[in-house]
Write a protein that holds these residues in place. Structure first.
Motif, short mmCIF file in Angstrom:
data_model
loop_
_atom_site.label_atom_id
_atom_site.label_comp_id
_atom_site.label_asym_id
_atom_site.label_seq_id
_atom_site.Cartn_x
_atom_site.Cartn_y
_atom_site.Cartn_z
N UNK A 159 0.83 -1.21 0.00
CA UNK A 159 0.00 0.00 0.00
C UNK A 159 0.87 1.25 0.00
N UNK A 160 2.00 1.19 0.71
CA UNK A 160 2.90 2.34 0.70
C UNK A 160 3.47 2.60 -0.68
N UNK A 161 3.61 1.54 -1.48
CA UNK A 161 4.14 1.68 -2.84
C UNK A 161 3.04 1.95 -3.86
N UNK A 162 1.80 2.09 -3.36
CA UNK A 162 0.69 2.36 -4.28
C UNK A 162 0.27 1.17 -5.09
N UNK A 163 0.46 -0.04 -4.57
CA UNK A 163 0.16 -1.27 -5.29
C UNK A 163 -0.98 -2.00 -4.60
N UNK A 164 -1.79 -2.67 -5.37
CA UNK A 164 -2.90 -3.45 -4.84
C UNK A 164 -2.51 -4.92 -4.85
N UNK A 165 -2.10 -5.45 -3.71
CA UNK A 165 -1.64 -6.83 -3.62
C UNK A 165 -2.83 -7.76 -3.41
N UNK A 166 -2.79 -8.95 -3.95
CA UNK A 166 -3.86 -9.92 -3.69
C UNK A 166 -3.87 -10.35 -2.23
N UNK B 96 7.47 6.58 3.02
CA UNK B 96 8.75 6.44 3.71
C UNK B 96 9.24 7.77 4.27
N UNK B 97 8.77 8.87 3.70
CA UNK B 97 9.04 10.18 4.30
C UNK B 97 8.32 10.32 5.64
N UNK B 98 7.08 9.85 5.70
CA UNK B 98 6.33 9.87 6.96
C UNK B 98 7.00 8.99 8.01
N UNK B 99 7.40 7.79 7.59
CA UNK B 99 8.08 6.88 8.53
C UNK B 99 9.39 7.49 9.04
N UNK C 247 2.79 15.89 12.87
CA UNK C 247 3.61 16.69 11.94
C UNK C 247 3.89 15.92 10.66
N UNK C 248 4.20 14.64 10.79
CA UNK C 248 4.52 13.83 9.61
C UNK C 248 3.31 13.70 8.68
N UNK C 249 2.16 13.35 9.26
CA UNK C 249 0.96 13.19 8.43
C UNK C 249 0.49 14.53 7.90
N UNK C 250 0.58 15.58 8.73
CA UNK C 250 0.19 16.92 8.27
C UNK C 250 1.07 17.39 7.13
N UNK C 251 2.39 17.14 7.25
CA UNK C 251 3.30 17.53 6.17
C UNK C 251 3.02 16.77 4.89
N UNK C 252 2.72 15.49 5.00
CA UNK C 252 2.39 14.69 3.82
C UNK C 252 1.10 15.19 3.16
N UNK D 255 0.63 8.03 3.58
CA UNK D 255 1.17 8.57 4.83
C UNK D 255 0.74 7.70 6.01
N UNK D 256 -0.51 7.23 5.99
CA UNK D 256 -0.97 6.34 7.05
C UNK D 256 -0.24 4.99 6.98
N UNK D 257 0.02 4.53 5.76
CA UNK D 257 0.80 3.30 5.61
C UNK D 257 2.21 3.48 6.16
N UNK D 258 2.78 4.66 5.96
CA UNK D 258 4.10 4.93 6.51
C UNK D 258 4.09 4.89 8.04
#
Length: 636
Positions: free
Chosen positions: A227-234, A262-265, A283-288, A430-433
């Motif tokens: 999900x962090x990579x924007x992919x839909x895994x089975x 990964x910026x959020x993480x 701050x991380x989620x707000x910045x994203x 960002x939430x995934x991060x």
């Protein structure tokens, strides 16, 4: 016989002769203090109490007559908590509005609220439920848990460690069944707390809890990286299969999504190092979110969500169909067990960080978490626990009372009531991060290191739990880990043919008959008066010793004279085996005694026990002496 006299005799070699004459005139008679068998057979681990009193009598005939008295059994019981603990909680509530602490408490509550909002969103995502359900649950359950829980500074809300259990429940029974599961979980917790079953929840070994934490962290990572990579895994893949799938499809990754995640993480990892009170998650989620809207990044966002009171839907959960009850009951019992254990462990850890005037009460904690889950169920919410991350932040922020729990709940409520449009723009990567960072922190729990340092074999349940969770499922992994821990305990006990018992005697019967015992803390000594009460522990101290430890604590409190300055002495010479779970519980309960202004000493400690005590009680609140030094003194 005075302490100086005994010490002089020990040095001149005459002590043994005098001791033998004294012991020949002693009468020791025993009265059973209750028996409870964990495994059902006497050879495995029956818990027994023998209460020995020393009586001086010159008549050997009278001695024999008293020794021949039959053994009476006594079963210790506690009154049910029908009043929900209100008499002890009301004084706590009155302290919340003390002018000396209210400003600090409000500040701490706002600090926790800044973390609770993004974490609740992320955990809702990991749990497979709508984002507003995570926020609404945190708002309503936080109040109930904070007001009625058994730990002053604990914060209640959705927990990452329980998220995968919620996912399984939703996949198996549907989202509409989740409020009923939450309500039933709360009902079971309330019943457990009222009937004083808090001790039973501690029977899960620390190594299994550590394995559960690591397993959940691994599964969160494997589920959120795609999900962090924007992919839909089975769905339905284990971590190994997920890694293989990622390697084959890495070319489909979304660079913008990966940068946000990964910026959020990274921000969550390094911002707290600048200052521990920085709300790194907010701050991380707000910045994203700002970056996504400013740069027009093509990533998924939370989207439209209810605002105001529409997010809080009060409803009585509907009963499931009769044919679904067996599987639903199994799911509920699993969630009930793990939320209860997770809450109690979190509160014990929080209590160690800083003591408060209100002592942690495991039964009250179950009542409080039960009310919190029942409240969440009526608002169509998800299961909650006492969360160590938010609770620890609350403590570090200087909180003194239960007010911060209410303030953080009000902050979460206001965020969903007045800022739902802003929240809807939060990017999902960002939430995934956030979840990736959370999962990474769960991979190597400190409890594993503790268990490994005590006995390498006690880590076997850790590995079986993790392996079972990753290969078979959450419930199967937990069951396999508990079975492994139980099998190890039975094997050790049957192999050594021992049982755990506690015997009350006096200073004359301490192993070594030596009063000047070298202390491991300083160059001073532990002085044991011949007339002092000494509790001799015999057998293993492990995770199935909880009932014996609880009874020991109650007996020590009852037998101790409030006006006496004599320490409570535990003779550990006859302890055969131990694990971290049992020793930690013993230390925690003995610290309760120490909090009542009764010094506690442990004598005849083995090197292994000293090593464990140093980890559990680094401040040496319990004085202890080494059995090695005593053996050397005896040889001299």
């Amino acid at each position: 016989m005075s302490a100086r006299t005994v010490l002089f005799l020990s040095r001149t070699g005459a002590l043994e002769k005098v001791s033998s004459r004294i012991r020949s005139r002693n009468l020791v008679y025993s009265t059973a203090r209750g028996a409870l068998s964990t495994f059902g057979t006497e050879n495995c681990n029956p818990f027994q109490f023998r209460h020995n009193q020393i009586r001086w009598d010159s008549s050997l005939t009278a001695d024999k007559e008293r020794e021949s008295k039959c053994i009476k059994k006594k079963i210790r019981t506690k009154p049910f908590l029908w009043d929900m603990g209100l008499p002890s909680l009301i004084p706590e509530w009155k302290k919340m509005f003390d002018s000396k602490t209210i400003l600090t408490d409000v500040t701490a509550g706002l600090t926790v609220g800044c973390i609770a909002v993004p974490l609740s969103l992320a955990i809702a995502l990991a749990s497979g439920v709508p984002a507003e359900m995570g926020l609404a649950t945190a708002a309503v359950a936080g109040v109930a848990g904070g007001m009625m829980g058994g730990t002053t500074l604990a914060i209640t809300g959705p927990a990452a460690a329980i998220s995968l259990l919620v996912v399984g429940a939703v996949e198996a029974h549907g989202l509409q069944a989740l409020p009923f599961i939450t309500l039933a979980t709360g009902g079971l917790q309330m019943a457990s707390g009222i009937t004083r079953m808090g001790t039973y929840a501690k029977l899960v070994p620390v190594s299994v809890i550590a394995g559960f934490t690591t397993g959940v962290g691994t599964l969160i990572l494997s589920g959120q990286i795609p999900k962090a990579l924007g992919m839909a895994a089975p769905g339905g893949m284990n971590p190994v299969e997920m890694l293989a799938w990622l390697a084959q499809n890495i070319g489909d990754a979304n660079p913008a999504s990966a940068a946000l995640a990964f910026g959020t993480a990274g921000a969550m990892m390094y911002l707290p190092k600048l200052h521990p009170k920085i709300p790194a998650a907010l701050i991380a989620v707000g910045g994203a979110t700002v970056a996504t809207q400013t740069l027009g990044l093509d990533v998924a966002v939370i989207g439209t969500m209810p605002s105001g009171m529409d997010a809080f839907q009060f409803a009585v959960p509907s009963l499931p169909p009769m044919d679904a009850i067996p599987s639903l009951a199994a799911t509920t019992l699993l969630i009930y067990s793990m939320t209860s254990v997770e809450s109690l462990l979190s509160c014990v850890a929080l209590e160690k960080m800083r003591k408060t005037s209100y002592k942690h009460n495991s039964d009250q904690e179950l009542v409080g978490q039960g009310i919190a889950n029942v409240t969440a169920g009526f608002f169509t919410g998800m299961p909650v626990t006492s969360v160590i991350a938010r609770s620890g932040l609350n403590l570090r922020s200087g909180a003194e009372t239960r007010l911060p729990a209410l303030v953080q709940s009000a902050f979460v409520f206001c965020s969903i009531a007045f800022a739902s449009e802003t929240i809807s723009m939060v990017p999902m990567p960002a939430l995934s991060g956030m979840l990736i960072m959370t999962g990474a922190n769960m991979l190597y729990p400190s409890e594993f290191n503790y268990c490994y340092s005590v006995d390498k074999f006690t880590t076997l349940p850790f590995f079986t739990t993790v392996g079972g969770m990753l290969s078979m499922g959450l419930a199967e992994g937990i069951g396999l880990g508990c079975a492994t821990a139980l099998g190890l305990a039975v094997h050790k006990n049957m192999q050594l043919n021992i049982h755990l018992s506690v015997e009350q005697t006096n200073g004359d019967n301490v192993y070594g008959f030596n009063e000047a015992l070298e202390s491991t803390k300083t160059n001073g000594s532990l002085l044991i008066n011949p007339d002092s009460t000494v509790w001799q522990l015999r057998g293993p101290i492990n995770f199935v010793s909880m009932f014996e430890i609880d009874s020991l604590t109650q007996d020590v409190k009852e037998e101790r004279n409030a006006d006496s300055d004599d320490p409570v002495v535990l003779d550990m010479h006859y302890v055969t085996t131990l694990d971290f779970t049992g020793v930690e519980e013993l230390v925690i309960r003995m610290l309760e005694v120490a909090d009542d202004h009764a010094p506690v000493q442990m004598t005849n400690c083995s090197p292994t026990l000293l090593h464990v005590l140093k980890r559990i009680d680094p401040n040496y609140r319990i004085a202890r002496s080494s059995s090695v030094l005593i053996e050397e003194e005896i040889k001299k």
